[in-house]
Design a protein around this motif. Structure first.
Motif, PDB file in Angstrom:
ATOM      1  N   CYS A 104      -0.759   8.257  10.091  1.00  0.00           N
ATOM      2  CA  CYS A 104      -2.073   7.749  10.495  1.00  0.00           C
ATOM      3  C   CYS A 104      -2.108   7.393  11.975  1.00  0.00           C
ATOM      4  O   CYS A 104      -2.634   6.349  12.364  1.00  0.00           O
ATOM      5  CB  CYS A 104      -2.465   6.538   9.651  1.00  0.00           C
ATOM      6  SG  CYS A 104      -2.630   6.908   7.896  1.00  0.00           S
ATOM      7  N   ALA A 149      -1.412   4.838   4.918  1.00  0.00           N
ATOM      8  CA  ALA A 149      -1.616   3.883   6.008  1.00  0.00           C
ATOM      9  C   ALA A 149      -0.605   2.746   5.993  1.00  0.00           C
ATOM     10  O   ALA A 149      -0.329   2.136   7.031  1.00  0.00           O
ATOM     11  CB  ALA A 149      -3.027   3.307   5.927  1.00  0.00           C
ATOM     12  N   VAL A 206      -7.291   2.165   9.997  1.00  0.00           N
ATOM     13  CA  VAL A 206      -7.809   3.333   9.279  1.00  0.00           C
ATOM     14  C   VAL A 206      -9.169   2.958   8.701  1.00  0.00           C
ATOM     15  O   VAL A 206      -9.360   1.836   8.233  1.00  0.00           O
ATOM     16  CB  VAL A 206      -6.852   3.767   8.144  1.00  0.00           C
ATOM     17  CG1 VAL A 206      -7.475   4.874   7.303  1.00  0.00           C
ATOM     18  CG2 VAL A 206      -5.511   4.227   8.707  1.00  0.00           C
ATOM     19  N   CYS A 250      -6.094   9.480   9.646  1.00  0.00           N
ATOM     20  CA  CYS A 250      -6.337   9.211   8.226  1.00  0.00           C
ATOM     21  C   CYS A 250      -7.768   8.778   7.943  1.00  0.00           C
ATOM     22  O   CYS A 250      -8.112   8.522   6.790  1.00  0.00           O
ATOM     23  CB  CYS A 250      -5.359   8.146   7.709  1.00  0.00           C
ATOM     24  SG  CYS A 250      -3.642   8.685   7.691  1.00  0.00           S
TER      25      CYS A 250
END
Length: 594
Positions: A226, A478, A551, A577
């Motif tokens: 991510c 994440a 994220v 992400c």
């Protein structure tokens, strides 16, 4: 493409200012330990794919079944696949488009390679998960040596440890060696994927493009999976150098605040093309923009006075406020104006010219025709002092240019339209108080969204169990400890969602912005400035918090989500992400329409 939103519910702690009947748009350096020398062994026909893991790490791996399985199981599956001819089990499954071939043997080989690639990608995800676990283990303080109850032994006692006592944690040097070996395996995995994929590239598609969410930059939380999106080097821009005595009067009517911000952004683009100063709407007929936006920031970014308030315009014109020419971009209804809004404009002492459509033929069209810069300059250039073009929310003009990160205007800031300084500081204080540097933000749009989504070709309203599965997939990548929830959902919906968001044996908390409490100081700035409790201020605060997340998971079809995405791209906080909830999926159950 038209976009709409629904109003934020002022009674809800976390606002999503969108309304179903107004929605019209589809969404959008670790220090590596040196490896120990390898032992010499007789020549072997086995295929060695990586340097040996250091002995101490090897011992730990053999004594830790999860790590052993994580490394060995995917490799064993690949070997079994090729040796036992298991390709027939996956006939009919396609992972990457493959060019047709007259040779069935070649097709089988390509299918086998793609299946191997699929398994390697799964292994890669698991390797990254293990890497994130090592970060947590390395950050945690080492517990004291185990002492049985009522023991009087000192911590450095040399008394033997019983067989059923917990083992001591892995020492730091061994953990570093393990990380080093893990990095090598991740890089090797990517090399094998690239090699397998090399024969399946099409046009400009590359191995990197096929797996853009995964990298080998192993620094920080959620490593590799991510990471932040790279900033685009090229941005198409236009200089905004208005004539001081020429004005464009902004009119925005469609939907709620997020829709109006899109309308304003398009007005700014038109003002730049036409060399005019933009006059913001009065709070008597629109939102009070200076409560939620940093107006001075716009002029500072452009380095000149390009935007003025209605009060400044009124002071400048005294008692002679007049729109000299009304050129309507939207043909039907003209300028998207209704009788009520027209009366309110006149009640402010504003004289209005007769509305005329730029393209009268558009009145028969169901959707707006795409326009380019040449069309705009040809139709809207005028020597009149003050012009208006009506609501621009539905205007389809150079969308890629207007909606690019940073916007279409040449400026010296990251983004031109952004929250006020007070809202920005309050969001920072909220994040510091409750969330920390690594958190997921979820815009979970529900109120009025069921009917809106089901009227679309592909519904965007997901059953809560399916939504929970989609959230968990992002959460696993994440590696964030908490999810900030911006929603208009009912408590029974959020409670069910919370009960299902469990990763492994650990529940990931869904945290909503709490109601004001004088004992908490994170929102003191807003209440001190008499902005607290304003529904539009709280909605912009929600957007700002979401824009600061590691994220972001958005709601497809919501302009509230689109405004968050705009801020994240401008602030360069968007990650690989980021996605819409259950992106690429359809609801597993869809009700019939009325």
């Amino acid at each position: 493409m038209a976009r709409t939103e629904s109003p934020a519910t002022s009674s809800s702690p976390s606002h999503c200012s969108d309304e179903d009947e107004e929605e019209r748009r589809n969404l959008v350096p670790q220090n590596d330990a040196k490896p120990l020398p390898l032992r010499r062994s007789p020549p072997s026909s086995s295929f060695e794919i990586a340097p040996a893991v250091p002995p101490r790490v090897g011992f730990r791996l053999w004594s830790s079944r999860p790590y052993l399985l994580a490394f060995s199981l995917p490799l064993i599956l690949v070997l079994l696949f090729f040796s036992l001819g298991l390709g027939r089990l996956f006939q009919g499954i396609s992972f990457v488009p493959v060019a047709s071939s007259s040779s069935s043997g070649g097709d089988l080989m390509r299918e086998s390679e793609l299946r191997a690639l699929y398994l390697l990608k799964n292994q890669q995800t698991e390797l990254f998960r293990l890497w994130n676990l090592t970060l947590s283990a390395g950050a945690a303080p080492s517990p004291p040596p185990f002492l049985p109850p009522n023991s009087t032994s000192a911590p450095n006692s040399t008394s033997p440890v019983k067989a059923d006592q917990p083992k001591a944690p892995i020492s730091s040097p061994t953990l570093d060696e393990f990380r080093s070996a893990l990095i090598k395996q991740i890089k090797l995995n990517k090399e094998i994927q690239s090699s397998l994929l090399s024969s399946h590239r099409f046009g400009n598609l590359s191995a990197e493009a096929s797996d853009e969410n995964v990298g080998t930059d192993l620094a920080g939380p959620g490593v590799g999976l991510c990471r932040k999106v790279d900033k685009s080097a090229d941005r198409r821009t236009i200089e905004w150098k208005p004539k001081k005595d020429r004005f464009l009067f902004a009119i925005c009517l469609s939907g709620q605040m997020s829709n109006h911000l899109i309308c304003l952004e398009k007005h700014m683009f038109f003002a730049a093309l036409l060399d005019r100063v933009l006059v913001l709407p009065s709070a008597k007929v629109d939102y009070q923009y200076d409560r939620v936006l940093d107006i001075n920031h716009i002029n500072e970014c452009l380095g000149r006075k390009v935007v003025i308030s209605f009060d400044e315009f009124a002071e400048m014109k005294k008692n002679k406020m007049k729109i000299d020419r009304f050129i309507c971009y939207i043909a039907s209804p003209p300028c998207f104006l209704d009788e009520d809004h027209t009366k309110r404009l006149k009640n402010m002492g504003l004289s209005l010219a007769k509305a005329e459509a730029a393209w009268p033929e558009d009145a028969k069209l169901k959707t707006q025709k795409k326009r380019v810069v040449g069309d705009i300059i040809h139709k809207f250039s005028s020597n009149d002092e003050v012009i208006a073009i009506g609501d621009m929310f539905y205007a389809d003009v150079e969308e890629e240019w207007v909606m690019q990160p940073g916007g279409p205007l040449a400026h010296k800031c990251k983004t031109v339209i952004q929250p006020s300084r007070l809202i920005y500081l309050t969001a920072q204080r909220f994040v510091q108080t409750f969330l920390g540097s690594n958190f997921i933000a979820l815009h979970f749009r529900r109120h009025g969204f069921l009917k809106f989504c089901n009227e679309k070709k592909e519904s965007c309203f997901f059953p809560i169990p399916q939504a929970a599965e989609c959230i968990l997939r992002v959460a696993e990548k994440a590696n964030a400890p908490v999810i900030y929830l911006s929603t208009d959902a009912t408590e029974i919906e959020t409670n069910l969602l919370q009960s299902l968001v469990v990763l492994g044996d650990k529940q990931i908390p869904l945290f909503k912005r709490p109601s004001h409490n004088s004992a908490e100081k994170w929102d003191a700035l807003l209440y001190r400035s008499r902005l607290g409790g304003d529904s539009q201020v709280e909605a912009m605060l929600d957007k700002t918090i979401c824009a600061m997340s590691s994220v972001f998971i958005g709601a497809s079809g919501s302009t509230f989500t689109e405004d968050i995405i705009r801020l994240r791209r401008g602030w360069e906080s968007d990650s690989k992400c980021d996605e819409y909830l259950c992106q690429g999926e359809l609801p597993n159950y869809i009700a019939e329409n009325e």
